[in-house]
Design a protein around this motif. Structure first.
Motif, PDB file in Angstrom:
ATOM      1  N   GLY A 150       0.817  -1.208   0.000  1.00 48.52           N
ATOM      2  CA  GLY A 150       0.000   0.000   0.000  1.00 48.52           C
ATOM      3  C   GLY A 150       0.846   1.250   0.000  1.00 48.52           C
ATOM      4  O   GLY A 150       2.045   1.225  -0.281  1.00 48.52           O
ATOM      5  N   GLN A 151       0.206   2.321   0.333  1.00 52.88           N
ATOM      6  CA  GLN A 151       0.825   3.639   0.338  1.00 52.88           C
ATOM      7  C   GLN A 151       1.061   4.080   1.773  1.00 52.88           C
ATOM      8  O   GLN A 151       0.212   3.839   2.640  1.00 52.88           O
ATOM      9  N   ASP A 152       2.189   4.708   2.026  1.00 54.88           N
ATOM     10  CA  ASP A 152       2.418   5.313   3.331  1.00 54.88           C
ATOM     11  C   ASP A 152       1.644   6.617   3.342  1.00 54.88           C
ATOM     12  O   ASP A 152       2.050   7.613   2.742  1.00 54.88           O
ATOM     13  N   GLU A 153       0.504   6.613   4.021  1.00 53.87           N
ATOM     14  CA  GLU A 153      -0.408   7.744   3.931  1.00 53.87           C
ATOM     15  C   GLU A 153       0.163   9.019   4.547  1.00 53.87           C
ATOM     16  O   GLU A 153      -0.143  10.129   4.097  1.00 53.87           O
ATOM     17  N   VAL A 182      -7.888   4.999   9.998  1.00 54.00           N
ATOM     18  CA  VAL A 182      -6.531   5.467  10.305  1.00 54.00           C
ATOM     19  C   VAL A 182      -5.813   5.988   9.065  1.00 54.00           C
ATOM     20  O   VAL A 182      -4.998   6.908   9.162  1.00 54.00           O
ATOM     21  N   ALA A 183      -6.090   5.395   7.904  1.00 57.43           N
ATOM     22  CA  ALA A 183      -5.422   5.842   6.676  1.00 57.43           C
ATOM     23  C   ALA A 183      -5.853   7.257   6.305  1.00 57.43           C
ATOM     24  O   ALA A 183      -5.032   8.091   5.912  1.00 57.43           O
ATOM     25  N   LEU A 184      -7.139   7.539   6.420  1.00 60.58           N
ATOM     26  CA  LEU A 184      -7.643   8.863   6.063  1.00 60.58           C
ATOM     27  C   LEU A 184      -7.153   9.926   7.037  1.00 60.58           C
ATOM     28  O   LEU A 184      -6.769  11.030   6.632  1.00 60.58           O
ATOM     29  N   GLU A 185      -7.166   9.589   8.299  1.00 64.19           N
ATOM     30  CA  GLU A 185      -6.666  10.536   9.304  1.00 64.19           C
ATOM     31  C   GLU A 185      -5.188  10.846   9.056  1.00 64.19           C
ATOM     32  O   GLU A 185      -4.745  11.992   9.201  1.00 64.19           O
ATOM     33  N   ALA A 186      -4.416   9.823   8.669  1.00 64.59           N
ATOM     34  CA  ALA A 186      -2.985  10.014   8.418  1.00 64.59           C
ATOM     35  C   ALA A 186      -2.746  10.926   7.216  1.00 64.59           C
ATOM     36  O   ALA A 186      -1.783  11.700   7.189  1.00 64.59           O
ATOM     37  N   ARG A 187      -3.599  10.848   6.218  1.00 65.40           N
ATOM     38  CA  ARG A 187      -3.451  11.712   5.052  1.00 65.40           C
ATOM     39  C   ARG A 187      -3.563  13.184   5.441  1.00 65.40           C
ATOM     40  O   ARG A 187      -2.726  14.002   5.069  1.00 65.40           O
ATOM     41  N   LEU A 308       5.613  -0.423  -1.133  1.00 65.85           N
ATOM     42  CA  LEU A 308       4.852   0.792  -1.414  1.00 65.85           C
ATOM     43  C   LEU A 308       4.322   0.810  -2.844  1.00 65.85           C
ATOM     44  O   LEU A 308       5.053   0.511  -3.787  1.00 65.85           O
ATOM     45  N   THR A 309       3.046   1.159  -2.985  1.00 64.85           N
ATOM     46  CA  THR A 309       2.430   1.279  -4.305  1.00 64.85           C
ATOM     47  C   THR A 309       2.166   2.736  -4.690  1.00 64.85           C
ATOM     48  O   THR A 309       1.620   3.005  -5.753  1.00 64.85           O
ATOM     49  N   GLY A 310       2.527   3.664  -3.842  1.00 62.01           N
ATOM     50  CA  GLY A 310       2.344   5.083  -4.102  1.00 62.01           C
ATOM     51  C   GLY A 310       3.137   5.868  -3.064  1.00 62.01           C
ATOM     52  O   GLY A 310       3.812   5.259  -2.222  1.00 62.01           O
ATOM     53  N   PRO A 311       3.110   7.218  -3.130  1.00 62.18           N
ATOM     54  CA  PRO A 311       2.232   8.023  -3.980  1.00 62.18           C
ATOM     55  C   PRO A 311       2.873   8.442  -5.294  1.00 62.18           C
ATOM     56  O   PRO A 311       4.087   8.569  -5.396  1.00 62.18           O
ATOM     57  N   ALA A 312       2.012   8.673  -6.274  1.00 65.29           N
ATOM     58  CA  ALA A 312       2.425   9.272  -7.538  1.00 65.29           C
ATOM     59  C   ALA A 312       1.411  10.341  -7.894  1.00 65.29           C
ATOM     60  O   ALA A 312       0.207  10.120  -7.756  1.00 65.29           O
TER      61      ALA A 312
END
Length: 331
Positions: A150-153, A182-187, A308-312
């Motif tokens: 996944g992506q490190d948010e 948790v992913a959305l909060e981290a963003r 990691l698959t992102g970010p791009a």
């Protein structure tokens, strides 16, 4: 979020693969095949893998994850079961069901890590390998998962904050469509870390598009100084474009995640940029990694680092490179 979500969506599908030829089985029986040949046949039985996510109903993002998983299952001749439940308790039960079905591997999202701790531990105790994807980059190792895709948010959010600095934004509204994820909060926390202007979180009920539009429109009307709306999903970026028009705001839109309609919005200049975490790749790698582990003992990242698959960043200048894949439903 005061509005309760609709009943969680649950769906299942299996990949189709060629069955073992009945004629070969009959031939083996008629020729008096010895036990070693029969055992070899048993060893090549198809692996059964379950992909269990926290996806809500009719979410285009998760269809991309599912498509990637199905592509890997077809390549590896894996029997894939996909199921989703937006309620943490429901998703935990999906894991318990998979354990009861004695699957060979489980791929799971950890959007609400605390809710998944016990069922993941039960899977490990049953000898079932578990990998993580999409959500839970800070929890997968402590819960004993083999791998994470996944992506490190936090990193992605920080990159967005830096990009907003370059765009001379001053007041960013970060729209969180699922409280407690948790992913959305981290963003949004990542945006706040690097953005030089003001960052404000706005919580909306992502399962209710009308409510999203109403809350966002009202906030934009209340504060004309908001000049940037950062959404955390492609469909919410498109909602934000409409809300900005309804509010008479001059704010710009940036977003996380990508789909075909969002690609069109970037090309048209209605959305400044999107952060692509490649959900198709997340689903593909999660299933393929379990197959590789079961058949060859491979562990991506050595079990100590996420893949990691992102970010791009996808902007108006480079969107054409992914447009045809988005049109095909894989980006």
């Amino acid at each position: 979020m005061n509005t309760p979500p609709p009943p969680p969506a649950r769906s299942r599908s299996m990949s189709v693969a060629a069955a073992v030829s009945v004629g070969l089985l009959l031939l083996a029986g008629c020729s008096g095949a010895d036990d070693s040949r029969l055992d070899a046949g048993a060893d090549t039985a198809r692996l059964r893998i379950s992909l269990l996510t926290h996806a809500g109903k009719d979410d285009a993002f998760w269809e991309l994850v599912r498509k990637g998983a199905e592509a890997a299952a077809a390549k590896d001749d894996v029997e894939l079961t996909y199921a989703n439940d937006s309620d943490p308790a429901g998703q935990a039960q999906l894991v318990r069901d998979a354990i009861g079905d004695r699957v060979d591997g489980i791929a799971v999202t950890l959007a609400k890590p605390a809710a998944m701790r016990a069922p993941v531990a039960a899977a490990r105790a049953a000898g079932i390998p578990v990998v993580g994807l999409n959500s839970g980059i800070d929890a997968w190792k402590s819960q004993g998962l083999l791998e994470y895709f996944g992506q490190d948010e936090s990193v992605a959010g920080a990159a967005v904050g830096t990009k907003l600095n370059g765009l001379k934004a001053r007041h960013a509204l970060c729209v969180i469509h699922e409280r407690g994820n948790v992913a959305l909060e981290a963003r949004c926390a990542g945006v706040r870390k690097t953005f030089g202007g003001e960052t404000e979180n706005l919580y909306v009920e992502g399962t209710d598009p009308d409510a999203v539009d109403a809350v966002l429109t009202a906030r934009l009307r209340q504060d004309p100084g908001i000049d940037e709306v950062v959404t955390l999903g492609a469909q919410f970026a498109l909602d934000a474009v409409s809300s900005i028009k309804a509010a008479g705001s001059k704010a710009q839109v940036a977003t996380f995640d990508l789909n075909n309609n969002l690609v069109k919005a970037v090309r048209a200049g209605n959305v400044q940029f999107a952060v692509d975490q490649q959900p198709y790749l997340q689903g593909y790698l999660a299933v393929d990694s379990l197959w590789l582990y079961k058949t060859n003992g491979n562990i991506s990242g050595g079990g100590v680092a996420p893949v990691l698959t992102g970010p791009a960043f996808v902007t108006r200048t480079n969107v054409a490179t992914v447009a045809r894949f988005a049109a095909a439903g894989t980006r």
